[in-house]
Design an enzyme around this catalytic site. Structure first.
Site, PDB file in Angstrom:
ATOM      1  N   ASP A  12      40.120  35.784  47.425  1.00 49.64           N
ATOM      2  CA  ASP A  12      40.831  34.696  46.731  1.00 49.64           C
ATOM      3  C   ASP A  12      40.237  34.434  45.346  1.00 49.64           C
ATOM      4  O   ASP A  12      40.867  33.803  44.502  1.00 49.64           O
ATOM      5  CB  ASP A  12      40.828  33.415  47.581  1.00 49.64           C
ATOM      6  CG  ASP A  12      39.449  32.891  47.935  1.00 49.64           C
ATOM      7  OD1 ASP A  12      38.435  33.498  47.542  1.00 49.64           O
ATOM      8  OD2 ASP A  12      39.370  31.846  48.625  1.00 49.64           O
ATOM      9  N   LYS A  16      36.745  42.678  41.169  1.00 47.23           N
ATOM     10  CA  LYS A  16      37.675  42.762  42.303  1.00 47.23           C
ATOM     11  C   LYS A  16      39.127  42.703  41.795  1.00 47.23           C
ATOM     12  O   LYS A  16      39.998  43.409  42.304  1.00 47.23           O
ATOM     13  CB  LYS A  16      37.423  41.617  43.296  1.00 47.23           C
ATOM     14  CG  LYS A  16      36.097  41.682  44.036  1.00 47.23           C
ATOM     15  CD  LYS A  16      35.970  42.852  44.985  1.00 47.23           C
ATOM     16  CE  LYS A  16      36.843  42.748  46.209  1.00 47.23           C
ATOM     17  NZ  LYS A  16      36.565  43.884  47.152  1.00 47.23           N
TER      18      LYS A  16
HETATM   19  P1  NAD Z   1      28.641  42.763  52.105  1.00 40.95           P
HETATM   20  O1  NAD Z   1      27.913  42.688  50.810  1.00 40.95           O
HETATM   21  O2  NAD Z   1      28.066  42.100  53.301  1.00 40.95           O
HETATM   22  O3  NAD Z   1      28.937  44.275  52.486  1.00 40.95           O
HETATM   23  C1  NAD Z   1      29.281  45.238  51.545  1.00 40.95           C
HETATM   24  C2  NAD Z   1      28.980  46.608  52.150  1.00 40.95           C
HETATM   25  O4  NAD Z   1      29.367  47.606  51.202  1.00 40.95           O
HETATM   26  C3  NAD Z   1      27.502  46.840  52.440  1.00 40.95           C
HETATM   27  O5  NAD Z   1      27.345  47.418  53.703  1.00 40.95           O
HETATM   28  C4  NAD Z   1      27.054  47.805  51.343  1.00 40.95           C
HETATM   29  O6  NAD Z   1      25.992  48.656  51.730  1.00 40.95           O
HETATM   30  C5  NAD Z   1      28.342  48.578  51.105  1.00 40.95           C
HETATM   31  N1  NAD Z   1      28.402  49.187  49.770  1.00 40.95           N
HETATM   32  C6  NAD Z   1      28.096  48.616  48.580  1.00 40.95           C
HETATM   33  N2  NAD Z   1      28.274  49.493  47.583  1.00 40.95           N
HETATM   34  C7  NAD Z   1      28.728  50.633  48.152  1.00 40.95           C
HETATM   35  C8  NAD Z   1      29.112  51.895  47.638  1.00 40.95           C
HETATM   36  N3  NAD Z   1      29.058  52.163  46.314  1.00 40.95           N
HETATM   37  N4  NAD Z   1      29.527  52.848  48.497  1.00 40.95           N
HETATM   38  C9  NAD Z   1      29.578  52.605  49.834  1.00 40.95           C
HETATM   39  N5  NAD Z   1      29.213  51.432  50.366  1.00 40.95           N
HETATM   40  C10 NAD Z   1      28.802  50.449  49.541  1.00 40.95           C
HETATM   41  O7  NAD Z   1      30.086  42.168  51.778  1.00 40.95           O
HETATM   42  P2  NAD Z   1      31.117  41.437  52.741  1.00 40.95           P
HETATM   43  O8  NAD Z   1      30.920  39.971  52.621  1.00 40.95           O
HETATM   44  O9  NAD Z   1      31.104  42.080  54.062  1.00 40.95           O
HETATM   45  O10 NAD Z   1      32.479  41.783  51.976  1.00 40.95           O
HETATM   46  C11 NAD Z   1      33.209  42.968  52.304  1.00 40.95           C
HETATM   47  C12 NAD Z   1      34.433  43.028  51.412  1.00 40.95           C
HETATM   48  O11 NAD Z   1      35.236  41.870  51.604  1.00 40.95           O
HETATM   49  C13 NAD Z   1      34.100  43.068  49.923  1.00 40.95           C
HETATM   50  O12 NAD Z   1      34.993  43.937  49.299  1.00 40.95           O
HETATM   51  C14 NAD Z   1      34.346  41.632  49.452  1.00 40.95           C
HETATM   52  O13 NAD Z   1      34.747  41.629  48.106  1.00 40.95           O
HETATM   53  C15 NAD Z   1      35.482  41.222  50.366  1.00 40.95           C
HETATM   54  N6  NAD Z   1      35.567  39.801  50.691  1.00 40.95           N
HETATM   55  C16 NAD Z   1      34.491  39.122  51.155  1.00 40.95           C
HETATM   56  C17 NAD Z   1      34.636  37.775  51.521  1.00 40.95           C
HETATM   57  C18 NAD Z   1      33.473  36.981  52.069  1.00 40.95           C
HETATM   58  O14 NAD Z   1      33.599  35.776  52.236  1.00 40.95           O
HETATM   59  N7  NAD Z   1      32.333  37.575  52.370  1.00 40.95           N
HETATM   60  C19 NAD Z   1      35.887  37.145  51.399  1.00 40.95           C
HETATM   61  C20 NAD Z   1      36.957  37.890  50.905  1.00 40.95           C
HETATM   62  C21 NAD Z   1      36.805  39.213  50.579  1.00 40.95           C
HETATM   63  O1  DAU Z   2      36.006  33.338  48.355  1.00 42.72           O
HETATM   64  C1  DAU Z   2      35.659  34.591  48.841  1.00 42.72           C
HETATM   65  C2  DAU Z   2      34.286  34.965  48.330  1.00 42.72           C
HETATM   66  O2  DAU Z   2      33.355  34.167  49.043  1.00 42.72           O
HETATM   67  C3  DAU Z   2      33.980  36.444  48.477  1.00 42.72           C
HETATM   68  O3  DAU Z   2      34.862  37.186  47.680  1.00 42.72           O
HETATM   69  C4  DAU Z   2      32.533  36.736  48.066  1.00 42.72           C
HETATM   70  O4  DAU Z   2      32.225  38.101  48.308  1.00 42.72           O
HETATM   71  C5  DAU Z   2      31.620  35.857  48.898  1.00 42.72           C
HETATM   72  O5  DAU Z   2      30.279  36.059  48.501  1.00 42.72           O
HETATM   73  C6  DAU Z   2      31.991  34.392  48.746  1.00 42.72           C
HETATM   74  O6  DAU Z   2      31.710  33.941  47.391  1.00 42.72           O
HETATM   75  P1  DAU Z   2      31.087  32.502  47.091  1.00 42.72           P
HETATM   76  O7  DAU Z   2      30.461  32.527  45.764  1.00 42.72           O
HETATM   77  O8  DAU Z   2      32.088  31.438  47.357  1.00 42.72           O
HETATM   78  O9  DAU Z   2      29.991  32.427  48.295  1.00 42.72           O
HETATM   79  P2  DAU Z   2      28.479  31.900  48.300  1.00 42.72           P
HETATM   80  O10 DAU Z   2      28.054  31.855  49.733  1.00 42.72           O
HETATM   81  O11 DAU Z   2      27.621  32.621  47.338  1.00 42.72           O
HETATM   82  O12 DAU Z   2      28.634  30.404  47.788  1.00 42.72           O
HETATM   83  C7  DAU Z   2      29.473  29.471  48.451  1.00 42.72           C
HETATM   84  C8  DAU Z   2      29.411  28.172  47.654  1.00 42.72           C
HETATM   85  O13 DAU Z   2      28.098  27.614  47.822  1.00 42.72           O
HETATM   86  C9  DAU Z   2      29.600  28.350  46.165  1.00 42.72           C
HETATM   87  O14 DAU Z   2      30.299  27.224  45.651  1.00 42.72           O
HETATM   88  C10 DAU Z   2      28.188  28.357  45.598  1.00 42.72           C
HETATM   89  C11 DAU Z   2      27.433  27.461  46.558  1.00 42.72           C
HETATM   90  N1  DAU Z   2      26.004  27.783  46.783  1.00 42.72           N
HETATM   91  C12 DAU Z   2      25.687  29.065  47.124  1.00 42.72           C
HETATM   92  C13 DAU Z   2      24.372  29.418  47.363  1.00 42.72           C
HETATM   93  C14 DAU Z   2      23.994  30.836  47.699  1.00 42.72           C
HETATM   94  C15 DAU Z   2      25.057  26.801  46.742  1.00 42.72           C
HETATM   95  O15 DAU Z   2      25.357  25.614  46.462  1.00 42.72           O
HETATM   96  N2  DAU Z   2      23.754  27.139  46.993  1.00 42.72           N
HETATM   97  C16 DAU Z   2      23.365  28.416  47.291  1.00 42.72           C
HETATM   98  O16 DAU Z   2      22.154  28.658  47.494  1.00 42.72           O
END
Ligand code: NAD
Ligand code: DAU
Length: 364
Positions: free
Chosen positions: A135, A163
């Site tokens: 998002d 992204k």
């Molecule tokens: P993560 O960082 O936990 O996992 C990413 C994985 O990708 C890791 O295992 C890492 O080793 C692998 N990776 C990184 N670079 C690479 C490369 N060049 N080649 C092969 N593997 C590689 O991330 P996540 O939170 O699991 O997110 C996964 C996907 O979902 C991402 O594309 C992220 O943008 C998307 N996403 C995450 C969230 C969230 O809240 N975490 C929400 C929406 C979308």
């Molecule tokens: O919205 C989807 C995204 O959510 C994904 O695309 C990203 O990969 C994922 O990392 C996540 O991004 P955010 O930046 O929202 O997540 P994060 O956990 O880093 O932070 C969540 C919120 O909390 C953000 O407003 C920043 C705040 N924050 C984060 C950290 C690490 C704090 O206040 N303190 C902290 O120490």
């Protein structure tokens, strides 16, 4: 038997997806997990699945590696989770995000296109590429409104710009080559195997250690939280039922301010400690010190997006998706998982991450 290439399958969502798919389809699918195993990717996340999948340590940017996978395997589906995913790191080192998130995605698209194409604009039957997007590509909302699939793309951080660029390249392949792909744009996930640099697992870890709880700015930024299993279910539906070329937003209408999340976690940890005193052996602090006084308002993230909120109407109406896990249940399950899996936390929070952690949080 269908074969899935799951890139980034050793990370947080990818490893949950592998578990979800194995559990749902049992022995009837073949999963190939390709992961570079960066600081965020850990084979420990797939400990119980490693004998049920083919694991390849590889980089999605590497043409030879990806070509070799497609030459050796009859891939039916690609699900691209592989990415640099942490916004704070993208602010420190944007280039790596551009390489992996943009060029890596294009490399996967190009090689899969060559392998799947049987004629001009014609592809093998029922092959599909799902780009797991976010998002964050839509930018930031104020207090009102929701992101729909028609909201203009306005990324504001190096991570979200990378992204969004990947999304546009996927869309270019869909338009130009009639390439069979979908994009999912999900809100913030939480659940097991979430790397402890992200807000929820970081706060759980710090509470248990009696460390200060860093809240950026005034803590009123809003994120829309979804239990990771519900995201996995959405991706599975899009893979098999999504309309060719369509973008699907995924989110559970669960907006929370960051400060609320931090307080909720403190309360849940405290409750567990009282109701199940055996957990107190995990604590590296006294029980009485687990309270809101641990909260520290620290310097804000640069360009910090104010609010994300997803409108998931399309995926609900077209594919029948809905979030099964209520936040109140999911967050308790998540805290419990961390209490039960302290070895996992210790194992992943070492090495490079440890140095990063010390640099980021020194002096807070
Ligand atoms: P993560 O960082 O936990 O996992 C990413 C994985 O990708 C890791 O295992 C890492 O080793 C692998 N990776 C990184 N670079 C690479 C490369 N060049 N080649 C092969 N593997 C590689 O991330 P996540 O939170 O699991 O997110 C996964 C996907 O979902 C991402 O594309 C992220 O943008 C998307 N996403 C995450 C969230 C969230 O809240 N975490 C929400 C929406 C979308
Ligand atoms: O919205 C989807 C995204 O959510 C994904 O695309 C990203 O990969 C994922 O990392 C996540 O991004 P955010 O930046 O929202 O997540 P994060 O956990 O880093 O932070 C969540 C919120 O909390 C953000 O407003 C920043 C705040 N924050 C984060 C950290 C690490 C704090 O206040 N303190 C902290 O120490």
């Amino acid at each position: 038997m269908k074969t899935y290439l799951v890139t980034g399958g050793a990370g947080f969502i990818g490893s949950n997806f592998v578990k979800y798919m194995l559990n749902k389809y049992n022995e009837t699918i073949r999963l190939i997990v390709l992961d570079k195993l960066t600081y965020a990717g850990n084979l420990i996340n797939l400990e119980s699945e490693l004998d049920k999948v083919v694991f390849i340590k590889g980089d999605i940017c590497d043409q030879e590696t990806i070509k070799a996978v497609f030459e050796k395997e009859e891939i039916d589906y690609v699900v691209n989770f592989a990415a640099e995913s942490h916004v704070d790191r993208s602010i420190e080192n944007p280039q790596l995000f551009m390489q992996t998130n943009i060029l890596g995605t294009q490399n996967l698209l190009e090689i899969s296109k060559k392998n799947w194409q049987i004629d001009d604009d014609v592809y093998k039957e029922s092959v599909r590429f799902v780009q797991v997007s976010t998002d964050e590509v839509y930018g930031s909302l104020e207090n009102e409104g929701y992101f729909t699939e028609n909201t203009p793309i306005r990324p504001r951080s190096p991570y979200s710009a990378s992204k969004a660029s990947a999304d546009m390249i996927v869309q270019a392949y869909i338009e130009t080559y009639k390439y069979p792909a979908n994009i999912t744009r999900c809100s913030n996930n939480y659940g097991p195997f979430h790397f402890p640099e992200k807000l929820i697992p970081l706060i759980i870890k710090n509470v248990l250690e009696g460390r200060s709880l860093p809240v950026y700015g005034d803590g009123t930024n809003v994120r829309d939280w979804l239990y990771v299993k519900d995201h996995c279910k959405a991706i599975d539906l899009v893979l098999h039922k999504g309309k060719q070329g369509m973008v699907y937003n995924v989110g559970g209408h669960n907006e929370k301010q960051n400060i609320e999340i931090v307080r909720i976690i403190i309360d849940i940890v405290k409750n567990f400690m009282v109701e199940k005193p055996s957990y107190q052996t995990i604590l590296k602090t006294e029980l009485s010190k687990i309270n809101y006084e641990l909260i520290r308002f620290v310097k804000d993230r640069k360009g910090h997006d104010k609010r994300y909120a997803i409108d998931p109407t399309r995926i609900k109406c077209e594919l029948g998706w809905y979030p099964e896990t209520k936040f109140e249940e999911g967050i308790v399950k998540t805290v419990e998982w961390y209490l039960e899996n302290q070895n996992w936390v210790d194992s992943v929070a070492s090495g490079e991450y440890k140095e990063y952690y010390e640099k980021m949080y020194k002096g807070r």
